[in-house]
Design an enzyme around this catalytic site. Structure first.
Site, PDB file in Angstrom:
ATOM      1  N   CYS A  68      13.937   7.617  13.719  1.00  9.87           N
ATOM      2  CA  CYS A  68      14.112   8.135  12.348  1.00  9.87           C
ATOM      3  C   CYS A  68      14.436   9.620  12.380  1.00  9.87           C
ATOM      4  CB  CYS A  68      12.841   7.890  11.537  1.00  9.87           C
ATOM      5  SG  CYS A  68      12.938   8.492   9.831  1.00  9.87           S
ATOM      6  N   CYS A  79       8.235  14.198   8.462  1.00  9.58           N
ATOM      7  CA  CYS A  79       7.389  13.240   7.749  1.00  9.58           C
ATOM      8  C   CYS A  79       6.104  13.016   8.539  1.00  9.58           C
ATOM      9  CB  CYS A  79       8.151  11.923   7.603  1.00  9.58           C
ATOM     10  SG  CYS A  79       7.214  10.596   6.833  1.00  9.58           S
ATOM     11  N   CYS A  84      14.823   5.594   5.148  1.00  6.13           N
ATOM     12  CA  CYS A  84      13.486   5.227   5.610  1.00  6.13           C
ATOM     13  C   CYS A  84      13.545   3.827   6.206  1.00  6.13           C
ATOM     14  CB  CYS A  84      12.475   5.276   4.458  1.00  6.13           C
ATOM     15  SG  CYS A  84      10.794   4.878   4.987  1.00  6.13           S
ATOM     16  N   GLN A  94      -1.810  -6.334   0.523  1.00  7.04           N
ATOM     17  CA  GLN A  94      -1.581  -5.745   1.834  1.00  7.04           C
ATOM     18  C   GLN A  94      -0.108  -5.394   2.000  1.00  7.04           C
ATOM     19  OE1 GLN A  94      -3.485  -4.744   4.225  1.00  7.04           O
ATOM     20  NE2 GLN A  94      -5.481  -5.677   3.839  1.00  7.04           N
ATOM     21  N   TYR A 134     -14.078  -6.665  -2.995  1.00 13.85           N
ATOM     22  CA  TYR A 134     -12.825  -5.901  -3.075  1.00 13.85           C
ATOM     23  C   TYR A 134     -11.652  -6.889  -2.953  1.00 13.85           C
ATOM     24  CZ  TYR A 134     -16.368  -2.466  -1.791  1.00 13.85           C
ATOM     25  OH  TYR A 134     -17.532  -1.724  -1.733  1.00 13.85           O
ATOM     26  N   GLU A 160     -13.984  -7.185  -7.802  1.00 15.71           N
ATOM     27  CA  GLU A 160     -12.953  -6.151  -7.684  1.00 15.71           C
ATOM     28  C   GLU A 160     -13.127  -5.165  -8.836  1.00 15.71           C
ATOM     29  OE1 GLU A 160      -9.866  -3.727  -7.133  1.00 15.71           O
ATOM     30  OE2 GLU A 160     -10.355  -5.283  -5.655  1.00 15.71           O
ATOM     31  N   ASP A 216     -13.462  -6.356   2.215  1.00 14.77           N
ATOM     32  CA  ASP A 216     -12.253  -5.642   2.622  1.00 14.77           C
ATOM     33  C   ASP A 216     -12.104  -4.403   1.734  1.00 14.77           C
ATOM     34  OD1 ASP A 216      -9.825  -4.833   3.596  1.00 14.77           O
ATOM     35  OD2 ASP A 216      -8.674  -6.531   2.815  1.00 14.77           O
ATOM     36  N   CYS A 221      -9.585  -0.891   6.991  1.00 14.74           N
ATOM     37  CA  CYS A 221      -8.398  -0.115   7.358  1.00 14.74           C
ATOM     38  C   CYS A 221      -8.779   1.262   7.877  1.00 14.74           C
ATOM     39  CB  CYS A 221      -7.450   0.019   6.161  1.00 14.74           C
ATOM     40  SG  CYS A 221      -8.183   0.821   4.732  1.00 14.74           S
TER      41      CYS A 221
END
Length: 470
Positions: A72, A78, A173, A302, A331, A352, A401, A428
């Site tokens: 890239c 970036c 991108c 996701q 969640y 949630e 999650d 994550c």
């Protein structure tokens, strides 16, 4: 050691947290960016602390065999795909190491043998969503300044790392598939052609704020244009251009946001034309049917659709459901995990905090003819209490999650009180996961760990942990 000092012959040894590479000088750790283990470099010291140093690579004298050429043109400017200079096998190695380091060092946890990280089949064009920011004056690179490119040109792109008001213009991108680049360039062209003001993030003036593109794995495209006031003729000009030029767009939306920040969970989304959602498709956990998931403008899904299936498969395998369990899905977002595992258990209860996502989750159960799910909206630390457990029954399995910040301490303590036989923790952010697991380790033993690479070329890694009640 002094700030500004130039050191040569520095060998990079490893990659640590946040994608920084690590070298050592006189026993002191030196953190750098953009290096590869095995590089021999010249370094300018930028920060001197009692326990560590930070520096900037001035020159690479000897390149590591682990290096590859970044694909890239925005690499280095970036902050997104900061691992592009490492071959993919090396990225995976250090992501797995990051998981182990966080769980063992931050959590002080005893781990079973770690299952090998699950790689992503796609390493380019794997995302289903990108958010771009308008700026009345784009940020110039050093190369552009040396070429005497004039200041003051508008831009539509990404924020510079750790900067709220500096935005560089994106030419191309490699994260979101076509026609995403063409759509972004068409929006910018239409705005400049009609003198529509780009936003000034410091002065909070101008009109065009952000552009969000979502492309589902069914080929549907959603556009969300966020603007600063209700001059709707400008909105009509841009969205009409997109409607005419890109007939594959199925959802055109705008948001009038007069706040000082660009978050829009609390703002009204107006569907200008098309549907207020796009549809993602995913196999069920048993692989016997295709599930449809409607995703609205405010709904979380996701961002790597294909790898999401692999991630949820790991979570379902860890849960070892036999058809008789009551599962809590914390969640739950648009109910993806809840609906994914519904065919393997007696009941799923999804919680949630985004109410619009809960409405999507209910619709997703309906359109997939799933009848054993229930969904509830609210802040989970307030929603999940003794009264909720008494009313809906204690869970046999909890799948959680949470966002990057992890779970609130009250939620962790409530999980201990709910006392399910198994907790599957999908994260994550292994650092906040380690913090939460430290609390849960009071009553639970970690029996399985598997990292999953959802975001190739970035420092981020997803991790799934199975906890069995002691």
């Amino acid at each position: 050691m002094k700030k500004g000092e130039i050191l040569s012959g520095i060998t990079i040894e490893s990659v640590g947290a946040e994608g920084k590479c690590i070298a050592k000088i006189d026993g002191k750790v030196l953190f750098l960016k953009g290096g590869a283990p095995g590089d021999i470099v010249e370094v300018k010291i930028t920060k001197v602390k009692s326990s560590f140093l930070e520096g900037q690579i001035v020159k690479i004298n000897t390149e590591s065999a682990l290096r590859v050429h970044p694909f890239c043109s925005h690499y280095g400017t970036c902050g997104g795909c900061s691992f592009q200079h490492l071959n993919y096998e090396t990225q995976l190695f250090y992501k797995q190491k990051q998981v182990v380091d966080n769980l063992e060092r931050i959590g002080g946890l005893t781990l079973p043998p770690i299952q090998p990280i699950l790689p992503s089949a796609k390493t380019q064009y794997y995302r289903n969503r990108l958010d771009f920011t308008f700026t009345f004056q784009r940020w110039l690179t050093w190369e552009e300044m040396e070429a005497k490119v004039p200041f003051g040109e508008p831009g539509l792109g990404f924020h510079m790392p750790k900067s709220f008001d500096k935005v560089f213009d994106v030419k191309e991108c490699y994260l979101l598939a076509d026609p995403s680049n063409a759509i972004r360039l068409a929006v910018k062209d239409e705005a400049i052609k009609n003198n529509i003001p780009f936003f000034d993030l410091r002065k909070q003036t101008g009109f065009l704020r952000t552009l969000t593109l979502r492309i589902s794995n069914t080929g549907e495209i959603m556009i969300i244009l966020q603007v600063a006031n209700d001059t709707l003729r400008w909105v009509d000009q841009i969205l009409s251009r997109l409607e005419n030029e890109f007939p594959q767009i199925t959802s055109l939306n705008y948001i009038v946001n007069t706040k000082r920040n660009d978050t829009f969970q609390d703002q009204e989304v107006v569907c200008w034309k098309g549907y207020p959602y796009i549809t993602e498709q995913m196999k069920s956990s048993d692989g016997n049917r295709d599930l449809q998931f409607r995703v609205g403008a405010k709904s979380f899904y996701q961002t790597n659709s294909d790898q999401a299936y692999e991630l949820y498969k790991v979570a379902a395998d860890f849960a070892e459901l036999n058809g008789n369990e009551r599962v809590y899905d914390l969640y739950t977002g648009t109910g993806t995990i809840a609906n994914f595992v519904a065919g393997k258990c007696k009941e799923v209860i999804g919680l949630e905090y985004v109410s619009e996502a809960i409405e999507d989750a209910k619709v997703n159960s309906t359109i997939n003819n799933i009848t054993n799910t229930k969904f509830f909206a609210g802040d989970i630390k307030d929603l999940l209490d003794d009264a909720f457990l008494n009313k809906h029954g204690k869970p046999d399995v909890i799948i959680t999650d949470p966002p990057r910040a992890g779970m609130h301490e009250d939620v962790c303590k409530m999980l201990l009180k709910a006392a399910p036989q198994k907790i599957v923790y999908v994260s994550c952010n292994p650092a906040t996961q380690a913090r939460d697991l430290k609390i849960l380790a009071e009553d639970y033993m970690i029996t399985k760990v598997r990292p999953v690479d959802m975001f190739p070329h970035t420092m981020h890694v997803e991790n799934v942990v199975l906890l069995d009640r002691r």
